[in-house]
Structure formats: C-alpha cells, structure tokens
Design a protein around this motif. Structure first.
Motif, PDB file in Angstrom:
ATOM      1  N   PRO A 146       0.839  -1.207   0.000  1.00 56.54           N
ATOM      2  CA  PRO A 146       0.000   0.000   0.000  1.00 56.54           C
ATOM      3  C   PRO A 146       0.871   1.254   0.000  1.00 56.54           C
ATOM      4  CG  PRO A 146      -0.708  -1.553   1.695  1.00 56.54           C
ATOM      5  CD  PRO A 146       0.607  -2.040   1.186  1.00 56.54           C
ATOM      6  N   MET A 147       0.542   2.199  -0.885  1.00 59.76           N
ATOM      7  CA  MET A 147       1.302   3.447  -0.968  1.00 59.76           C
ATOM      8  C   MET A 147       0.316   4.621  -0.978  1.00 59.76           C
ATOM      9  SD  MET A 147       4.435   2.490  -3.567  1.00 59.76           S
ATOM     10  CE  MET A 147       3.437   1.592  -4.757  1.00 59.76           C
ATOM     11  N   PRO A 148      -0.081   5.077   0.205  1.00 61.12           N
ATOM     12  CA  PRO A 148      -1.064   6.170   0.282  1.00 61.12           C
ATOM     13  C   PRO A 148      -0.592   7.453  -0.390  1.00 61.12           C
ATOM     14  CG  PRO A 148      -0.765   5.127   2.425  1.00 61.12           C
ATOM     15  CD  PRO A 148       0.312   4.602   1.542  1.00 61.12           C
ATOM     16  N   GLY A 149       0.706   7.619  -0.512  1.00 63.78           N
ATOM     17  CA  GLY A 149       1.219   8.839  -1.112  1.00 63.78           C
ATOM     18  C   GLY A 149       1.030   8.925  -2.611  1.00 63.78           C
ATOM     19  N   GLY A 150       0.619   7.827  -3.231  1.00 66.88           N
ATOM     20  CA  GLY A 150       0.327   7.858  -4.653  1.00 66.88           C
ATOM     21  C   GLY A 150       1.481   7.499  -5.564  1.00 66.88           C
ATOM     22  N   ALA A 151       2.608   7.059  -5.031  1.00 66.39           N
ATOM     23  CA  ALA A 151       3.723   6.641  -5.880  1.00 66.39           C
ATOM     24  C   ALA A 151       3.338   5.402  -6.676  1.00 66.39           C
ATOM     25  CB  ALA A 151       4.961   6.367  -5.038  1.00 66.39           C
ATOM     26  N   GLU A 152       3.821   5.313  -7.908  1.00 66.80           N
ATOM     27  CA  GLU A 152       3.456   4.184  -8.753  1.00 66.80           C
ATOM     28  C   GLU A 152       4.258   2.936  -8.417  1.00 66.80           C
ATOM     29  OE1 GLU A 152       3.801   5.248 -12.807  1.00 66.80           O
ATOM     30  OE2 GLU A 152       2.213   6.772 -12.748  1.00 66.80           O
ATOM     31  N   SER A 153       5.495   3.110  -7.995  1.00 63.37           N
ATOM     32  CA  SER A 153       6.337   1.943  -7.729  1.00 63.37           C
ATOM     33  C   SER A 153       7.484   2.323  -6.804  1.00 63.37           C
ATOM     34  CB  SER A 153       6.894   1.374  -9.043  1.00 63.37           C
ATOM     35  OG  SER A 153       7.718   2.338  -9.684  1.00 63.37           O
ATOM     36  N   LEU A 154       8.172   1.279  -6.327  1.00 62.40           N
ATOM     37  CA  LEU A 154       9.362   1.444  -5.485  1.00 62.40           C
ATOM     38  C   LEU A 154      10.491   0.650  -6.128  1.00 62.40           C
ATOM     39  CD1 LEU A 154       7.707   0.779  -2.011  1.00 62.40           C
ATOM     40  CD2 LEU A 154       8.378   3.021  -2.907  1.00 62.40           C
ATOM     41  N   ASN A 155      11.724   1.093  -5.908  1.00 60.14           N
ATOM     42  CA  ASN A 155      12.805   0.276  -6.446  1.00 60.14           C
ATOM     43  C   ASN A 155      12.943  -1.003  -5.615  1.00 60.14           C
ATOM     44  OD1 ASN A 155      14.668   0.598  -4.249  1.00 60.14           O
ATOM     45  ND2 ASN A 155      15.330   2.562  -5.077  1.00 60.14           N
ATOM     46  N   ALA A 156      13.692  -1.960  -6.173  1.00 51.05           N
ATOM     47  CA  ALA A 156      13.760  -3.288  -5.566  1.00 51.05           C
ATOM     48  C   ALA A 156      14.316  -3.249  -4.145  1.00 51.05           C
ATOM     49  CB  ALA A 156      14.604  -4.206  -6.439  1.00 51.05           C
ATOM     50  N   GLY A 157      15.326  -2.414  -3.912  1.00 51.63           N
ATOM     51  CA  GLY A 157      15.918  -2.359  -2.581  1.00 51.63           C
ATOM     52  C   GLY A 157      14.949  -1.879  -1.523  1.00 51.63           C
ATOM     53  N   VAL A 158      14.178  -0.827  -1.840  1.00 48.70           N
ATOM     54  CA  VAL A 158      13.211  -0.299  -0.878  1.00 48.70           C
ATOM     55  C   VAL A 158      12.068  -1.290  -0.666  1.00 48.70           C
ATOM     56  CG1 VAL A 158      11.550   1.549  -0.451  1.00 48.70           C
ATOM     57  CG2 VAL A 158      13.795   2.090  -1.419  1.00 48.70           C
ATOM     58  N   ALA A 159      11.539  -1.850  -1.754  1.00 47.66           N
ATOM     59  CA  ALA A 159      10.420  -2.791  -1.650  1.00 47.66           C
ATOM     60  C   ALA A 159      10.801  -4.010  -0.811  1.00 47.66           C
ATOM     61  CB  ALA A 159       9.965  -3.219  -3.043  1.00 47.66           C
ATOM     62  N   ALA A 160      11.976  -4.563  -1.066  1.00 46.44           N
ATOM     63  CA  ALA A 160      12.409  -5.730  -0.296  1.00 46.44           C
ATOM     64  C   ALA A 160      12.570  -5.390   1.173  1.00 46.44           C
ATOM     65  CB  ALA A 160      13.722  -6.275  -0.861  1.00 46.44           C
ATOM     66  N   GLY A 161      13.097  -4.202   1.469  1.00 48.87           N
ATOM     67  CA  GLY A 161      13.270  -3.802   2.865  1.00 48.87           C
ATOM     68  C   GLY A 161      11.946  -3.719   3.610  1.00 48.87           C
ATOM     69  N   ILE A 162      10.900  -3.193   2.949  1.00 49.96           N
ATOM     70  CA  ILE A 162       9.584  -3.085   3.586  1.00 49.96           C
ATOM     71  C   ILE A 162       9.017  -4.473   3.895  1.00 49.96           C
ATOM     72  CG2 ILE A 162       7.182  -2.400   3.177  1.00 49.96           C
ATOM     73  CD1 ILE A 162       8.301  -0.027   1.558  1.00 49.96           C
ATOM     74  N   VAL A 163       9.107  -5.375   2.935  1.00 51.21           N
ATOM     75  CA  VAL A 163       8.554  -6.725   3.149  1.00 51.21           C
ATOM     76  C   VAL A 163       9.350  -7.478   4.208  1.00 51.21           C
ATOM     77  CG1 VAL A 163       7.918  -8.887   2.034  1.00 51.21           C
ATOM     78  CG2 VAL A 163       7.773  -6.755   0.759  1.00 51.21           C
ATOM     79  N   LEU A 164      10.671  -7.339   4.181  1.00 42.72           N
ATOM     80  CA  LEU A 164      11.492  -8.021   5.185  1.00 42.72           C
ATOM     81  C   LEU A 164      11.201  -7.495   6.584  1.00 42.72           C
ATOM     82  CD1 LEU A 164      14.821  -8.142   3.177  1.00 42.72           C
ATOM     83  CD2 LEU A 164      13.610 -10.145   4.064  1.00 42.72           C
ATOM     84  N   TYR A 165      10.969  -6.207   6.709  1.00 47.04           N
ATOM     85  CA  TYR A 165      10.602  -5.657   8.012  1.00 47.04           C
ATOM     86  C   TYR A 165       9.283  -6.259   8.491  1.00 47.04           C
ATOM     87  CZ  TYR A 165       8.464  -2.602  11.436  1.00 47.04           C
ATOM     88  OH  TYR A 165       7.820  -2.135  12.556  1.00 47.04           O
ATOM     89  N   GLU A 166       8.301  -6.337   7.590  1.00 51.65           N
ATOM     90  CA  GLU A 166       7.002  -6.899   7.981  1.00 51.65           C
ATOM     91  C   GLU A 166       7.138  -8.371   8.371  1.00 51.65           C
ATOM     92  OE1 GLU A 166       2.868  -7.209   8.678  1.00 51.65           O
ATOM     93  OE2 GLU A 166       4.312  -5.547   8.658  1.00 51.65           O
ATOM     94  N   ALA A 167       7.964  -9.112   7.631  1.00 53.46           N
ATOM     95  CA  ALA A 167       8.187 -10.514   7.981  1.00 53.46           C
ATOM     96  C   ALA A 167       8.866 -10.627   9.341  1.00 53.46           C
ATOM     97  CB  ALA A 167       9.030 -11.186   6.899  1.00 53.46           C
ATOM     98  N   SER A 168       9.861  -9.793   9.596  1.00 57.96           N
ATOM     99  CA  SER A 168      10.557  -9.819  10.880  1.00 57.96           C
ATOM    100  C   SER A 168       9.606  -9.460  12.015  1.00 57.96           C
ATOM    101  CB  SER A 168      11.744  -8.855  10.844  1.00 57.96           C
ATOM    102  OG  SER A 168      12.373  -8.767  12.100  1.00 57.96           O
ATOM    103  N   ARG A 169       8.749  -8.473  11.783  1.00 57.55           N
ATOM    104  CA  ARG A 169       7.794  -8.060  12.823  1.00 57.55           C
ATOM    105  C   ARG A 169       6.853  -9.200  13.176  1.00 57.55           C
ATOM    106  NH1 ARG A 169       2.695  -6.260  13.393  1.00 57.55           N
ATOM    107  NH2 ARG A 169       2.245  -6.619  11.193  1.00 57.55           N
ATOM    108  N   ARG A 170       6.382  -9.912  12.172  1.00 64.93           N
ATOM    109  CA  ARG A 170       5.468 -11.023  12.439  1.00 64.93           C
ATOM    110  C   ARG A 170       6.158 -12.174  13.148  1.00 64.93           C
ATOM    111  NH1 ARG A 170       0.620 -11.274   9.515  1.00 64.93           N
ATOM    112  NH2 ARG A 170       0.244  -9.460   8.157  1.00 64.93           N
ATOM    113  N   ARG A 171       7.417 -12.408  12.840  1.00 66.69           N
ATOM    114  CA  ARG A 171       8.133 -13.540  13.426  1.00 66.69           C
ATOM    115  C   ARG A 171       8.581 -13.271  14.857  1.00 66.69           C
ATOM    116  NH1 ARG A 171      11.223 -16.732   9.144  1.00 66.69           N
ATOM    117  NH2 ARG A 171       9.908 -16.514   7.293  1.00 66.69           N
TER     118      ARG A 171
END
Length: 323
Positions: free
Chosen positions: A292-317
């Motif tokens: 989800p990108m409330p700010g309206g950006a169309e995409s994120l580069n691979a490094g930023v996108a991976a960091g967000i998902v890895l943080y969410e995975a770490s938070r859940r674990r």
C-alpha cells in the motif's frame, strides 16, 4: 611373376593367428563389488549433495574472511582515488592495491596505502602504461584495487542454513534486477531483518560486484548470495520444500499487511521497478501482493520494496504469540 611379391610381412596363408584373450575381464566382471557405499558417498545422491553443502557452509566464514568466496564471476578492478579509498573504507574484500610508480601522492593515496597495509592487502607498484592496460584506458589516477571473484552459494544452501539455525526460511529472490546497488541494499536488509540469503539469476541480472559490496555496508560478508540457472525451477524446488512463494506486484490480489504467510517459511520475489515480475515467475508464485502506498507513488525500487517486506516478515516472526 604374379604371386611372387617381394613385399615383407605379406600374408601367404589364410590361417589366422592366436586369438587375443579377454585378459581376465570376464572373470573379474563376475566378481562381487563389495558392499553398497553409504548414501553420503554415492555420486549424485541427495544425501551427498547435502553433505557437500554442509561442508561448504562450515568453510564459508574462513573463505569470506580471506576476501570473497571465489566462483564463476571474474575479478574486478576498482579504479580512481576516491573509489579505491571508499572501497577500502567499506572493507570490501580485496586481493591487491596497484599504485603507479612515482605517483603524485595526496591524502587519499596515503590513506588508501595505510588501510591496505593495516588489512594485509598486498601493495603492487606498477608503471603507468601497465595500469593503463589493466584498466582499459580508464582514468585511474594512479590507483586501482583488485576485487577477487565471488563464489555464489546454491539456492539449496539458503534453506539448509535456516534449518541448521532451527528457523523458518526467509529468502529473497530478485527477478530481473540489474543494478548492483539494489542487490547490495537487499543484502543489507536481509542481514538486518534476519533473512537467510538472496537468490539472483545467472543471466541478465546484477551480481556481487564492488558496487554491490559497497552498498551492502559489510553485510555481504554475512549473507549468502546464490545464483540460479532458472528462477522458475528454483521457485518450484522451494515450494516442494514447503516454502510459500510471495511475489510483489502492483496489481497483486492482496495487500502485504494482510499476508499471514510471512510468519512462516517464505520466499519473497521482487522484480525490477520498470518491468516487475516476469510472466513465468509471476505465474509460479503462490500469491502476489502489493505494498500500500497512500502517497500515490506508482512503484518502489527493488531495494526499498524488499526492505519493507522483510521488516514486515521480521515483525510477524518476533511479535509475542498473543500479539
């Protein structure tokens, strides 16, 4: 006269000579070959591959401390005073520093030589024509740093590392990412959030170059990067091991924060910012999600996108069981 040839060793009879024997081969072929060797010693057996992978993992810290892990990739030269100095400051594995003879030394050159000496990196003096040849005419400013070949892991090694640690695998696969800085950023995020490695394709993809090492800020010495000849088959192999394959896509059917699969064994597939996931890789994913990108950006580069998902995975674990 016909029939009276004078040639030597000419056969004059049709009688054959003695027959050559088998030399005991038939008899030996009937003899027993002894007991069946254990699975770990049989070439091509799964247990032998697992044993080989385990021995590689045990030797990995020594290989990395020696300055890289050797492999199919070629050696690389970092050239220029600023680039060489930054690489040495980042402790990128290096095998030699080439310094031009009679160089006009400045603070950068002196610090580079000091850092190389402290780390035990050989200093090689070379005439300017030799440095010009080594660097293909690039403006090297009298300084070049040689980076050793990087030995990539096998995708199976990453899940084996997780099993050795008693953890659910958390692996990132990059699909079509060609910027080494993005690869380095992903490696850094994997190290920060407890992942077990990164997989990249062998072709048309970023590799562990000096740029990737630098962006990883030293994390590349602790995180394995594996190469896959075919990403689709690699994903299918991970699925057979029980991992859920999650692809990041702008048109994904679900949102990242609703994805419970991140708390278990999972593979996160990240495509390039421009093209996203390739068709076959996208079809192989168990689920495709969007960030989800409330700010309206169309995409994120691979490094930023991976960091967000890895943080969410770490938070859940790491959250409490009742959280």
């Amino acid at each position: 006269m016909a029939g009276n040839s004078q040639r030597r060793n000419r056969r004059t009879t049709s009688k054959k000579g003695p027959q050559v024997g088998s030399g005991g081969q038939r008899r030996r072929g009937l003899e027993g070959k002894g007991p069946t060797p254990p699975a770990e010693a049989r070439k091509g057996h799964a247990k032998q591959r697992a044993a080989n992978a385990k021995s590689k993992r045990a030797a990995a810290p020594q290989r990395r401390a020696a300055g890289g892990r050797g492999g199919k990739s070629a050696s690389e030269l970092v050239v220029g005073r600023n680039s060489v100095l930054e690489a040495l400051r980042a402790e990128i594995p290096s095998t030699a520093v080439y310094v031009q003879q009679y160089i006009d030394s400045d603070d950068r050159v002196r610090e580079a030589i000091k850092l190389a000496t402290e780390r035990g990196i050989p200093l090689m003096e070379a005439p300017r024509p030799e440095l010009d040849r080594m660097t293909n005419g690039i403006n090297h400013q009298g300084l070049a740093l040689q980076i050793p070949p990087y030995e990539y892991a096998h995708p199976e090694d990453l899940t084996a590392d997780a099993a050795d640690a008693g953890e659910d695998p958390l692996v990132v696969i990059l699909d079509g990412v060609t910027d080494p800085r993005n690869l380095g950023a992903v490696v850094r995020s994997v190290a920060a959030f407890g992942g077990h490695g990164v997989v990249v394709p062998e072709r048309r993809a970023a590799g562990m170059t000096a740029g990737a090492w630098k962006t990883s800020a030293g994390a590349a010495a602790r995180v394995s990067v594996a190469r896959a000849t075919n990403l689709t088959r690699t994903l299918e192999a991970y699925q057979k091991e029980g991992l859920t394959v999650v692809g990041l896509a702008a048109d994904g059917e679900g949102e990242l924060y609703d994805l419970e699969a991140l708390s278990g064994p999972v593979v996160i597939v990240v495509g390039s910012e421009g093209k996203g996931l390739s068709r076959l890789v996208g079809e192989t994913c168990d689920v495709r999600v969007r960030i989800p990108m409330p700010g309206g950006a169309e995409s994120l580069n691979a490094g930023v996108a991976a960091g967000i998902v890895l943080y969410e995975a770490s938070r859940r674990r790491t959250r409490p069981a009742n959280g």
